[in-house]
Design a protein around this motif. Structure first.
Motif, short mmCIF file in Angstrom:
data_model
loop_
_atom_site.label_atom_id
_atom_site.label_comp_id
_atom_site.label_asym_id
_atom_site.label_seq_id
_atom_site.Cartn_x
_atom_site.Cartn_y
_atom_site.Cartn_z
N HIS A 454 0.83 -1.20 0.00
CA HIS A 454 0.00 0.00 0.00
C HIS A 454 0.87 1.25 0.00
CE1 HIS A 454 -3.91 -1.97 1.01
NE2 HIS A 454 -3.11 -2.90 1.52
N GLU A 455 0.60 2.14 -0.93
CA GLU A 455 1.26 3.44 -0.92
C GLU A 455 0.77 4.24 0.29
OE1 GLU A 455 3.44 4.63 -3.28
OE2 GLU A 455 3.40 2.70 -4.33
N VAL A 456 1.69 4.96 0.93
CA VAL A 456 1.33 5.77 2.10
C VAL A 456 2.00 7.13 2.01
CG1 VAL A 456 0.95 3.80 3.66
CG2 VAL A 456 3.25 4.77 3.44
N ASP A 457 1.32 8.14 2.58
CA ASP A 457 1.94 9.46 2.70
C ASP A 457 2.55 9.59 4.09
OD1 ASP A 457 -0.23 9.79 4.37
OD2 ASP A 457 -1.30 11.18 3.05
N GLY A 458 3.06 10.77 4.40
CA GLY A 458 3.73 10.98 5.68
C GLY A 458 2.84 10.72 6.88
N PRO A 459 1.64 11.31 6.95
CA PRO A 459 0.76 11.06 8.10
C PRO A 459 0.39 9.59 8.26
CG PRO A 459 0.07 13.03 6.94
CD PRO A 459 1.13 12.39 6.10
N ALA A 460 0.12 8.91 7.13
CA ALA A 460 -0.24 7.49 7.22
C ALA A 460 0.93 6.67 7.76
CB ALA A 460 -0.67 6.98 5.86
N ALA A 461 2.14 6.98 7.28
CA ALA A 461 3.32 6.25 7.78
C ALA A 461 3.51 6.51 9.27
CB ALA A 461 4.56 6.68 7.00
N ALA A 498 -8.64 3.63 5.03
CA ALA A 498 -7.32 3.05 4.81
C ALA A 498 -6.99 2.03 5.90
CB ALA A 498 -6.26 4.14 4.78
N VAL A 499 -7.36 2.32 7.13
CA VAL A 499 -7.10 1.39 8.23
C VAL A 499 -7.83 0.07 7.99
CG1 VAL A 499 -7.54 0.94 10.68
CG2 VAL A 499 -6.55 3.12 9.95
N ARG A 500 -9.06 0.15 7.52
CA ARG A 500 -9.81 -1.08 7.24
C ARG A 500 -9.12 -1.91 6.15
NH1 ARG A 500 -14.34 2.37 8.66
NH2 ARG A 500 -15.38 1.43 10.48
#
Length: 511
Positions: A454-461, A498-500
């Motif tokens: 899954h691609e992630v941005d800074g907050p997601a990482a 995204a969490v799901r």
């Protein structure tokens, strides 16, 4: 993961060199004698591999038998059995008598295993060792030389291994092996099911399975008949099936692969019917192929076959264009693709595909579970090589669907502590520029199973890094909102879908 010895081309030779077609019929006494001989000679996957050595064993995988013949010269009784049963060789009466004792060659002939060949004996059927991490079996099937027979019974092939590796192995009370063939799936099922029932439309397949079960001392109820007719009115905790799934015109050239119905209609009918034979919470797993029709989305096509009240995970593993599809299955049948007969068959098949607007054919796994809850139906492409068996992944998917269902409300999900799975890594990638490397993206990926990514941005990482099981998800989101100066409600709305997905793919797991 299951790993068989390599299948090679084998021949049963009669006294004049002709192929001989027989049916196995092992009595309890002959099964016991044969089992004794195979064990004594170490006619097992490990025993055969050790005798051949890496080079000859690899050569067998390429269809080259001479290195294996040479490697077995000093192999004693095991060498005799390998040449006789795996390589299609003819062995002397004295050598076969010693290798099969206490089963005599004449008893093996009467059981359908051997045929006379000059002054010696040849194999009438394919008998080979097969194993998984938990133990060893022997499997009986037709020789490859008989592959063009309409009711040919295949042995441990790629499809059998694929389904076995993808099947959930949890204790169940009852299991149905629909279309058992030589009985491979039922052998595995005997390890985790209290009662196993196996069906097949072909009497020859049932005879092979019956002999395989007798040789391995596995208790299986065998029933003859098409599709689900032999188990009408019955339900099972688990169903596994490697059905005749090859899409094509409505004909039956080979019983093991052709349904006799047009295109993928047989798979559609089977999917509609299976839930009616499952106990509540019961799981069915099968292989299947579906058409990619011009102007249609393949998930929509397969989704239309699913009845209400089932969770479904449909995983597409391969996509073949029409020419590749036809050629693959003609080679599988052992046809000479340059012969007039094969060309005529291929032409009719391709003409049918053109009329039906078929652009490609998909192949994969289908898992359905009977449920009284709101169904979860997911379609995914996993087209690359997967080195890990998908059985544990399928079991995990079902568990994760249950967990997500129990946490369907946003409040429930936000209250749950989560942790990143141990196999997950964060990948960052950069591109060169005038001032050196510049980071341009990141992704989280599992290093096991299907390698979900899954691609992630800074907050997601940052959120994933904080998922260590100590804080509830909602608390982490609040901290993240403060750190990035964003309204918490906005971050919740952006984060939970995204969490799901992370949970469904096993990137995040309940703490």
């Amino acid at each position: 993961m299951c790993e068989p010895t390599v299948r090679v081309r084998a021949f049963a030779l009669g006294a004049r060199g002709e192929t001989v077609r027989v049916l196995p019929h092992l009595s309890p006494a002959s099964a016991e004698s044969l089992r004794t001989a195979l064990r004594r000679a170490r006619f097992t996957t490990d025993g055969v591999r050790e005798l051949l050595g890496p080079s000859a064993h690899a050569a067998l995988g390429r269809g080259e038998v001479e290195p294996a013949f040479r490697a077995t010269r000093e192999g004693g009784e095991l060498g005799v059995l390998v040449r006789l049963l795996l390589l299609g060789g003819v062995e002397s009466d004295a050598a076969v008598t010693a290798a099969l004792a206490p089963l005599t060659p004449s008893e093996a002939r009467d059981a359908g295993l051997l045929v006379p060949a000059g002054d010696g004996w040849g194999a009438a059927l394919d008998l080979r060792p097969y194993a998984d991490d938990d133990g060893e079996w022997w499997v009986l099937s037709d020789l490859d030389a008989r592959r063009q027979d309409r009711d040919h019974v295949t042995g441990v092939g790629a499809a059998s291994l694929t389904l076995a590796a993808a099947t959930v192995r949890r204790p169940v009370g009852s299991l149905l092996d629909l279309g058992t063939g030589c009985g491979v799936q039922a052998l595995h099922a005997g390890r985790h099911a209290g009662a196993v029932t196996a069906t097949d439309v072909a009497p020859r397949a049932l005879a092979m399975a019956r002999a395989t079960f007798a040789l391995n001392q596995v208790d299986v109820e065998l029933l003859e008949g098409p599709w689900l007719e032999p188990v009408a009115g019955r339900r099972f905790d688990q169903i596994v099936s490697n059905p005749p799934f090859v899409p094509g015109p409505a004909r039956v050239d080979y019983v093991y692969r052709d349904s006799g119905q047009d295109g993928d209609a047989a798979l559609a009918a089977l999917l509609r019917a299976l839930p009616g034979h499952l106990e509540p919470g019961g799981v069915a797993q099968l292989l299947g192929s579906w058409l990619h029709v011009r102007g249609e989305d393949w998930p929509d096509r397969v989704r239309s076959w699913l009845p209400p009240g089932v969770d479904a995970w449909i995983v597409q593993r391969e996509v073949s264009d029409p020419a590749l599809h036809v050629g693959t299955w003609q080679r599988d049948a052992g046809l000479d693709l340059t012969s007039p007969e094969a060309r005529a068959q291929a032409g009719a098949w391709l003409d049918w595909m053109e009329r039906e607007r078929v652009e490609a054919v998909g192949f994969g796994f289908l898992t359905v579970r009977r449920t009284d809850a709101e169904p979860a139906v997911v379609f995914e492409d996993v087209l690359g090589e997967v080195s890990d068996p998908l059985g544990p992944e399928t079991a995990g998917w079902l568990d994760r669907v249950d967990w997500l269902r129990a946490h369907a409300a946003d409040e429930a999900l936000l209250a749950a502590p989560l942790t990143v799975a141990p196999s997950v890594v964060l990948e960052t990638y950069a591109e060169p520029g005038a001032d050196g490397w510049t980071e341009v993206g990141a992704a989280v990926a599992r290093t096991d199973g299907p390698r979900w990514r899954h691609e992630v941005d800074g907050p997601a990482a940052a959120l994933l890094a904080g998922c260590q099981g100590a804080l509830a998800l909602g608390e982490l989101v609040e901290l993240l909102a403060v750190a990035h100066d964003r309204p918490s409600g906005e971050l919740v709305a952006a984060t939970l879908p995204a969490v799901r997905e992370f949970v469904r793919h096993g990137v995040l797991v309940p703490a």
